[in-house]
Design a protein around this motif. Structure first.
Motif, PDB file in Angstrom:
ATOM      1  N   ARG A 136       0.816  -1.213   0.000  1.00  0.00           N
ATOM      2  CA  ARG A 136       0.000   0.000   0.000  1.00  0.00           C
ATOM      3  C   ARG A 136       0.852   1.266   0.000  1.00  0.00           C
ATOM      4  O   ARG A 136       0.494   2.293   0.585  1.00  0.00           O
ATOM      5  N   THR A 137       1.971   1.182  -0.721  1.00  0.00           N
ATOM      6  CA  THR A 137       2.827   2.346  -0.936  1.00  0.00           C
ATOM      7  C   THR A 137       2.504   2.923  -2.303  1.00  0.00           C
ATOM      8  O   THR A 137       2.546   2.206  -3.307  1.00  0.00           O
ATOM      9  N   SER A 138       2.171   4.187  -2.372  1.00  0.00           N
ATOM     10  CA  SER A 138       1.781   4.795  -3.649  1.00  0.00           C
ATOM     11  C   SER A 138       2.931   4.695  -4.650  1.00  0.00           C
ATOM     12  O   SER A 138       4.028   5.181  -4.401  1.00  0.00           O
ATOM     13  N   THR A 139       2.650   4.029  -5.766  1.00  0.00           N
ATOM     14  CA  THR A 139       3.678   3.714  -6.755  1.00  0.00           C
ATOM     15  C   THR A 139       3.147   3.966  -8.155  1.00  0.00           C
ATOM     16  O   THR A 139       1.977   3.713  -8.430  1.00  0.00           O
ATOM     17  N   TYR A 140       4.025   4.460  -9.025  1.00  0.00           N
ATOM     18  CA  TYR A 140       3.604   4.686 -10.415  1.00  0.00           C
ATOM     19  C   TYR A 140       4.756   4.365 -11.359  1.00  0.00           C
ATOM     20  O   TYR A 140       5.906   4.742 -11.109  1.00  0.00           O
ATOM     21  N   PHE A 141       4.431   3.679 -12.451  1.00  0.00           N
ATOM     22  CA  PHE A 141       5.406   3.290 -13.472  1.00  0.00           C
ATOM     23  C   PHE A 141       5.124   4.069 -14.754  1.00  0.00           C
ATOM     24  O   PHE A 141       3.969   4.164 -15.193  1.00  0.00           O
ATOM     25  N   ILE A 142       6.182   4.617 -15.361  1.00  0.00           N
ATOM     26  CA  ILE A 142       6.010   5.316 -16.629  1.00  0.00           C
ATOM     27  C   ILE A 142       7.312   5.263 -17.427  1.00  0.00           C
ATOM     28  O   ILE A 142       8.409   5.326 -16.860  1.00  0.00           O
ATOM     29  N   LYS A 143       7.182   5.119 -18.727  1.00  0.00           N
ATOM     30  CA  LYS A 143       8.359   5.163 -19.593  1.00  0.00           C
ATOM     31  C   LYS A 143       8.829   6.613 -19.730  1.00  0.00           C
ATOM     32  O   LYS A 143       8.008   7.535 -19.753  1.00  0.00           O
ATOM     33  N   CYS A 144      10.130   6.784 -19.843  1.00  0.00           N
ATOM     34  CA  CYS A 144      10.704   8.132 -19.880  1.00  0.00           C
ATOM     35  C   CYS A 144      10.104   8.968 -21.009  1.00  0.00           C
ATOM     36  O   CYS A 144       9.752  10.133 -20.801  1.00  0.00           O
ATOM     37  N   ASN A 145       9.965   8.387 -22.178  1.00  0.00           N
ATOM     38  CA  ASN A 145       9.442   9.147 -23.316  1.00  0.00           C
ATOM     39  C   ASN A 145       8.002   9.601 -23.062  1.00  0.00           C
ATOM     40  O   ASN A 145       7.634  10.736 -23.393  1.00  0.00           O
ATOM     41  N   ASP A 146       7.185   8.727 -22.463  1.00  0.00           N
ATOM     42  CA  ASP A 146       5.803   9.097 -22.141  1.00  0.00           C
ATOM     43  C   ASP A 146       5.774  10.205 -21.089  1.00  0.00           C
ATOM     44  O   ASP A 146       4.936  11.118 -21.155  1.00  0.00           O
ATOM     45  N   LEU A 147       6.678  10.120 -20.131  1.00  0.00           N
ATOM     46  CA  LEU A 147       6.762  11.150 -19.099  1.00  0.00           C
ATOM     47  C   LEU A 147       7.081  12.503 -19.717  1.00  0.00           C
ATOM     48  O   LEU A 147       6.428  13.519 -19.416  1.00  0.00           O
ATOM     49  N   ILE A 148       8.072  12.532 -20.601  1.00  0.00           N
ATOM     50  CA  ILE A 148       8.458  13.783 -21.264  1.00  0.00           C
ATOM     51  C   ILE A 148       7.297  14.339 -22.077  1.00  0.00           C
ATOM     52  O   ILE A 148       7.002  15.548 -22.025  1.00  0.00           O
ATOM     53  N   LEU A 149       6.629  13.482 -22.835  1.00  0.00           N
ATOM     54  CA  LEU A 149       5.499  13.931 -23.657  1.00  0.00           C
ATOM     55  C   LEU A 149       4.382  14.516 -22.791  1.00  0.00           C
ATOM     56  O   LEU A 149       3.779  15.535 -23.145  1.00  0.00           O
ATOM     57  N   ASN A 150       4.117  13.873 -21.650  1.00  0.00           N
ATOM     58  CA  ASN A 150       3.067  14.366 -20.754  1.00  0.00           C
ATOM     59  C   ASN A 150       3.435  15.719 -20.149  1.00  0.00           C
ATOM     60  O   ASN A 150       2.585  16.599 -20.010  1.00  0.00           O
ATOM     61  N   LEU A 151       4.707  15.889 -19.801  1.00  0.00           N
ATOM     62  CA  LEU A 151       5.148  17.165 -19.238  1.00  0.00           C
ATOM     63  C   LEU A 151       5.113  18.268 -20.300  1.00  0.00           C
ATOM     64  O   LEU A 151       4.728  19.418 -20.015  1.00  0.00           O
ATOM     65  N   LYS A 152       5.513  17.936 -21.531  1.00  0.00           N
ATOM     66  CA  LYS A 152       5.462  18.919 -22.625  1.00  0.00           C
ATOM     67  C   LYS A 152       4.026  19.364 -22.885  1.00  0.00           C
ATOM     68  O   LYS A 152       3.754  20.558 -23.052  1.00  0.00           O
ATOM     69  N   ARG A 153       3.129  18.391 -22.913  1.00  0.00           N
ATOM     70  CA  ARG A 153       1.721  18.711 -23.152  1.00  0.00           C
ATOM     71  C   ARG A 153       1.172  19.590 -22.035  1.00  0.00           C
ATOM     72  O   ARG A 153       0.437  20.571 -22.288  1.00  0.00           O
ATOM     73  N   ALA A 154       1.523  19.267 -20.807  1.00  0.00           N
ATOM     74  CA  ALA A 154       1.060  20.050 -19.665  1.00  0.00           C
ATOM     75  C   ALA A 154       1.586  21.479 -19.732  1.00  0.00           C
ATOM     76  O   ALA A 154       0.876  22.438 -19.395  1.00  0.00           O
ATOM     77  N   LYS A 155       2.818  21.638 -20.172  1.00  0.00           N
ATOM     78  CA  LYS A 155       3.395  22.983 -20.289  1.00  0.00           C
ATOM     79  C   LYS A 155       2.640  23.798 -21.329  1.00  0.00           C
ATOM     80  O   LYS A 155       2.332  24.979 -21.096  1.00  0.00           O
ATOM     81  N   LEU A 156       2.327  23.181 -22.454  1.00  0.00           N
ATOM     82  CA  LEU A 156       1.585  23.879 -23.513  1.00  0.00           C
ATOM     83  C   LEU A 156       0.188  24.262 -23.052  1.00  0.00           C
ATOM     84  O   LEU A 156      -0.366  25.272 -23.487  1.00  0.00           O
TER      85      LEU A 156
END
Length: 255
Positions: A129-149
């Protein structure tokens, strides 16, 4: 069957206490045979409900983790990768590194088991019950770029920063331009000495300046990642190639 028993079944069904309803008969029998008190009987009956809620909670935590597959440490072939210290990996699953806010970096060529081990540790964390999240680096970058826009970068960074364990997979497989590297740095900086991060990479740290296309940003990222980190350098053959060669040998043997 008496009316009191029927009424109890109806009440349990109405209250959606399914486990207590399922185990009611065996609990009544157990109470009668062992002369349990009313309190002890209720404890036994409610334990069934609590156990099921715990199971469902674990399933939910694992699902939220967004793992690419359900592979645990017990599924890993340590004999095939003797460079890996099995006891070290088992120690990671105790989550001691999370309590100490430390990071783990799995370094090695493609197919040696980096993602498997990172996922296995993540699943162990989610099960506790430890909050955990998995993401590929490229998906992470794309999500951050989209959020910035979309002018919601701060919220997106806070979202990834909140997890006690964040797993960032496949750093180095795709280049990251200098502006995107700054976004990645912001996240690493927010998590620095606050939360634990597991990273997998096929690239030696000396080449991260090329990957992030900005040596200063790369050094700043490495400085924060490696300050409190264990680096697991996996030297071995690819599991995927092993499976491929095994199939080829089987085909040749059948001829």
């Amino acid at each position: 069957m008496n009316s009191s028993y029927n009424k109890l079944i109806q009440n349990l069904e109405y209250l959606k206490l399914k486990q207590r309803m399922i185990h009611l008969d065996e609990t009544i029998d157990f109470m009668t045979n062992n002369q349990l008190s009313f309190t002890d009987t209720l404890i036994k009956l409610t334990d069934y409900e609590i156990d099921m809620k715990e199971v469902n909670m674990v399933k939910s935590m694992v699902k939220v983790g967004a793992f690419p597959h359900f592979k645990e440490v017990k599924d890993f072939d340590f004999d095939f990768q003797p460079s890996i210290n099995k006891q070290q990996i088992l120690d990671f699953t105790t989550l001691r590194f999370i309590e100490q806010k430390e990071n783990i970096v799995f370094l090695g060529t493609s197919g040696v088991g980096k993602t498997h081990l990172a996922t296995a540790i993540g699943i162990a964390a989610a099960k506790k019950r430890t909050s955990t999240y998995f993401i590929k680096c490229n998906d992470l970058i794309l999500n951050l770029k989209r959020a910035k826009l979309e002018n919601r970068l701060e919220n997106r960074l806070k979202h990834y920063a909140k997890y006690k364990l964040l797993i960032i997979d496949e750093i180095g497989y795709l280049p990251i331009d200098a502006e995107d590297a700054k976004l990645f740095f912001q996240l690493i900086d927010m998590r620095y000495e606050q939360k634990s991060t597991i990273l997998t990479t096929n690239a030696s740290f000396k080449t991260w300046g090329d990957i992030f296309q900005d040596p200063k940003i790369a050094n700043a990222i490495l400085d924060r990642v490696l300050h409190h980190a264990t680096v697991v350098n996996i030297i071995g053959d690819s599991y995927r190639l092993k499976d491929h060669f095994n199939k080829e040998n089987t085909k040749q043997g059948d001829k």
